[in-house]
Write a protein that holds these residues in place. Structure first.
Motif, PDB file in Angstrom:
ATOM      1  N   GLY A  58      31.571-132.813  -8.452  1.00 30.18           N
ATOM      2  CA  GLY A  58      32.627-133.458  -7.668  1.00 30.18           C
ATOM      3  C   GLY A  58      32.889-132.793  -6.333  1.00 30.18           C
ATOM      4  N   ARG A 113      29.698-126.422   1.638  1.00 31.47           N
ATOM      5  CA  ARG A 113      29.706-127.197   0.397  1.00 31.47           C
ATOM      6  C   ARG A 113      28.574-126.752  -0.534  1.00 31.47           C
ATOM      7  NH1 ARG A 113      30.748-131.372   3.704  1.00 31.47           N
ATOM      8  NH2 ARG A 113      28.775-132.460   3.456  1.00 31.47           N
ATOM      9  N   GLU A 136      27.865-133.379  -5.615  1.00 33.83           N
ATOM     10  CA  GLU A 136      28.832-134.477  -5.633  1.00 33.83           C
ATOM     11  C   GLU A 136      28.893-135.132  -7.004  1.00 33.83           C
ATOM     12  OE1 GLU A 136      28.595-137.174  -2.349  1.00 33.83           O
ATOM     13  OE2 GLU A 136      29.740-138.736  -3.397  1.00 33.83           O
ATOM     14  N   ARG A 137      27.715-135.425  -7.588  1.00 35.86           N
ATOM     15  CA  ARG A 137      27.698-136.193  -8.844  1.00 35.86           C
ATOM     16  C   ARG A 137      28.002-135.335 -10.061  1.00 35.86           C
ATOM     17  NH1 ARG A 137      22.594-140.357  -7.966  1.00 35.86           N
ATOM     18  NH2 ARG A 137      23.344-141.293  -6.023  1.00 35.86           N
ATOM     19  N   THR A 144      32.721-132.922  -2.669  1.00 38.26           N
ATOM     20  CA  THR A 144      32.508-133.920  -1.613  1.00 38.26           C
ATOM     21  C   THR A 144      33.117-133.408  -0.312  1.00 38.26           C
ATOM     22  OG1 THR A 144      34.630-134.982  -2.029  1.00 38.26           O
ATOM     23  CG2 THR A 144      32.744-135.770  -3.317  1.00 38.26           C
ATOM     24  N   GLU A 145      32.899-134.165   0.745  1.00 36.39           N
ATOM     25  CA  GLU A 145      33.531-133.792   2.026  1.00 36.39           C
ATOM     26  C   GLU A 145      35.049-133.802   1.903  1.00 36.39           C
ATOM     27  OE1 GLU A 145      31.858-135.375   5.769  1.00 36.39           O
ATOM     28  OE2 GLU A 145      30.257-136.200   4.523  1.00 36.39           O
ATOM     29  N   GLN A 169      23.702-134.034  -3.304  1.00 37.38           N
ATOM     30  CA  GLN A 169      23.846-135.107  -4.303  1.00 37.38           C
ATOM     31  C   GLN A 169      24.245-134.535  -5.671  1.00 37.38           C
ATOM     32  OE1 GLN A 169      20.563-138.005  -4.549  1.00 37.38           O
ATOM     33  NE2 GLN A 169      20.670-137.876  -6.772  1.00 37.38           N
TER      34      GLN A 169
END
Lengths: 389, 389
Positions: free
Chosen positions: A311, A324, A307-308, A313-314, A304
């Protein structure tokens, strides 16, 4: 979300020129002691502004509070407080001066050996002198919380305490006072608050959506503003934002209802006590290694966070979740390095011998079950330090 | 960032079972009056829990505080406070009960006609009875601020006041007390906090990056959690998150250092006073129209809001900035409608005659220069209302 109790009565006076507002915040007949460090407040005109505002209301001065404030120094201040019948302390400086002032405030009204305050983490503090702060070096968040860290060099001990009685009455945050700080202190003022947020955020999910997003807001703002402030150190707006980020990172709001880690801080404290690294430098070293070693327990929040904040992401990083996570940790390291804080023990001239020494200290200080699940044993701490070589 | 002063001493006790904690928060010898509304606290077991915790420490009860608390009712409570020599008020209910209790607390220690408190917005309040709150209907944020809105029906007046002396000593936020609320109150508890944030955020940029991101964090969490809570109203975690969002939306933190608007609220208050619409319903009606009419002055923040909250970017919405702004306002309307709050005056059976009536009220209440630039004249308010038909 977990149950919580939150209370923070500190008044914040934020902005250019706010030092002039303190006169109205201190009881009229108070006998004030001004507490500060090595004299930088005389070079940046803070001392002058305090004198202009309070004039002869200052009965006494105590200077010489060190970075990582020394127990013996603070005890001298307590003696002076009693001799001068002081009933209000005014701290002017950074986290060390404010932490030191909190200890002076508590010790001045403590029955018994002041060292007991630190041994009991402040649970035995039942009152403290009132005090206010003028913050000139934003990083630790001490200006708006009730915690303090005190050093005792002869025991190589860095101990903390906290008490409901040790909130500042007020804190002035005037960003102009930070414009003359050396770059190293700007680095500290970026890395330290960043890791403060991480300690309260990067654990495991408890459904506290708002708390997560508030933590991410502070992280995003540090990441957005930090590089700009390094490139443009005289920019008031950027310094103002970083100053407020540092306060918000550790004023108690972000920890409401969520688990907390703090193992990076505990391991880092020993590195400062043993080798004199800046607090933020120790955090930059320990955090990435800590995340690598404990990535399984922190998996959901790591993804999380990545991603937030970064940035990752998959879509941006096809491959396994583990890949990741490694990319997320690398981005965090790259940020610390770009801010001027190298992330390896070797960067500070330390090798494997430091690992043994730190572990020994952790053992002595009973830091044998750290982290949000109390599962950071000495063995896990050793793995973390080895991963940080 | 603009200069600011921030202070919020209210203690929050958050979570299931926290009502039991209030006994320790009220002075032992206090003569307590319990203040509540229409009796819902008897149906949801809050009354029972209060009795279990405080027992005979409650000297007096005052019930019947209305939604939009009435001046005449509150004056009766003040008489009872004086007759029963009350020195601590305990409010149990939603924003109306808490707002009413703030007024009772201030009026009980006020020399002169209590109406003057409202006429002067609280600037003449020099002390107030201490009080605590048990929040059962999250929406207004009154549980952690020092503001209050009071109604005087015979004058069709909805007036507000605020005073440093009117912060609650403590507020219990137990999400289980909200599980039995009707859907309409859940709607209000989503829309009202959303617009509270907007009033402090959607103005013009002043370089306050962290403040923007904190506001966006609360908005994002409301948008994430609101629809889930409507679909799953018995879910504790979702209710807990919304409850904390509502408090954080208006506890003073988000307005630090930034301009504020509040014109949507001022226009909305008149709709409630004239036609009895729920406060949140008025906000859902006025805000989208307000944004359309004032989109040029709010352009930069509107585009930032749209990108960060609704994902409206040049990529997702090719075309002009004006077209993107319209898309952003439509998404905001769609959110209100999905949450159960229609966004047109016609949806509440009102037509153009309401426009004249509201403008007349605004004029009477001297609401002739609203908004962050004080440029929302009666003429602009009329344009807004016409755009909301």
């Amino acid at each position: 979300m977990n149950n919580f109790s939150y209370h923070n009565p500190t008044r914040i006076l934020f902005g250019d020129g706010q030092i002039a507002a303190i006169a109205a915040e201190i009881p009229e007949l108070a006998r004030i002691m001004l507490v500060y460090g090595g004299g930088s407040i005389k070079r940046n005109h803070v001392y002058e502004q305090i004198q202009e505002t309070l004039g002869e209301r200052i009965v006494s001065e105590f200077s010489g509070i060190e970075a990582n404030p020394e127990y013996s120094t603070l005890c001298k201040a307590v003696t002076q407080v009693k001799a001068d019948k002081i009933d209000f302390l005014l701290a002017a400086g950074g986290g060390s001066v404010i932490d030191g002032t909190k200890f002076i405030a508590a010790a001045a009204q403590f029955n018994g050996e002041p060292w007991d305050i630190l041994l009991q983490g402040g649970r035995n503090v039942t009152s403290a002198l009132p005090f206010g702060c003028i913050l000139t070096l934003p990083a630790t968040g001490s200006e708006m919380n009730a915690g303090s860290v005190v050093n005792r060099s002869e025991m190589k001990a860095k101990m903390s305490f906290g008490s409901e009685h040790c909130f500042p009455q007020f804190s002035v945050l005037d960003p102009t006072t930070t414009l003359t700080l050396p770059e190293r202190q700007l680095t500290n003022g970026i890395v330290d608050p960043f890791v403060h947020v991480i300690e309260q955020y990067l654990t495991y999910p408890v459904g506290a959506d708002l708390q997560d997003r508030l933590a991410e807001a502070v992280l995003q703002s540090i990441v957005e503003t930090g590089p700009k402030a390094l490139a443009d150190p005289q920019n008031y707006e950027l310094r103002a934002n970083l100053m407020w980020c540092a306060t918000m990172a550790l004023n108690g709001l972000l920890r409401n209802g969520v688990p907390q880690d703090w193992s990076t801080h505990m391991i880092g404290h020993e590195l400062t006590a043993l080798y004199g690294l800046d607090h933020a430098q120790t955090l930059a070293v320990v955090l990435p290694a800590n995340l690598r070693v404990r990535k399984d327990a922190k998996r959901e929040k790591l993804l999380q966070f990545g991603e937030r904040l970064w940035g990752v992401t998959e879509t941006s990083h096809p491959g396994s979740a583990d890949e990741r996570i490694e990319a997320i940790i690398v981005k965090t390291e790259e940020f610390f390095i770009a801010m001027g804080a190298p992330t390896r023990l070797a960067d500070y001239g330390l090798d494997e011998s430091a690992v043994d020494a730190v572990i020994k200290q952790l053992e002595q200080h009973n830091m044998v079950a750290l982290g949000e699940k109390k599962d950071v044993t000495l063995d896990v701490s050793r793995q973390i330090l080895m991963a940080a070589l």
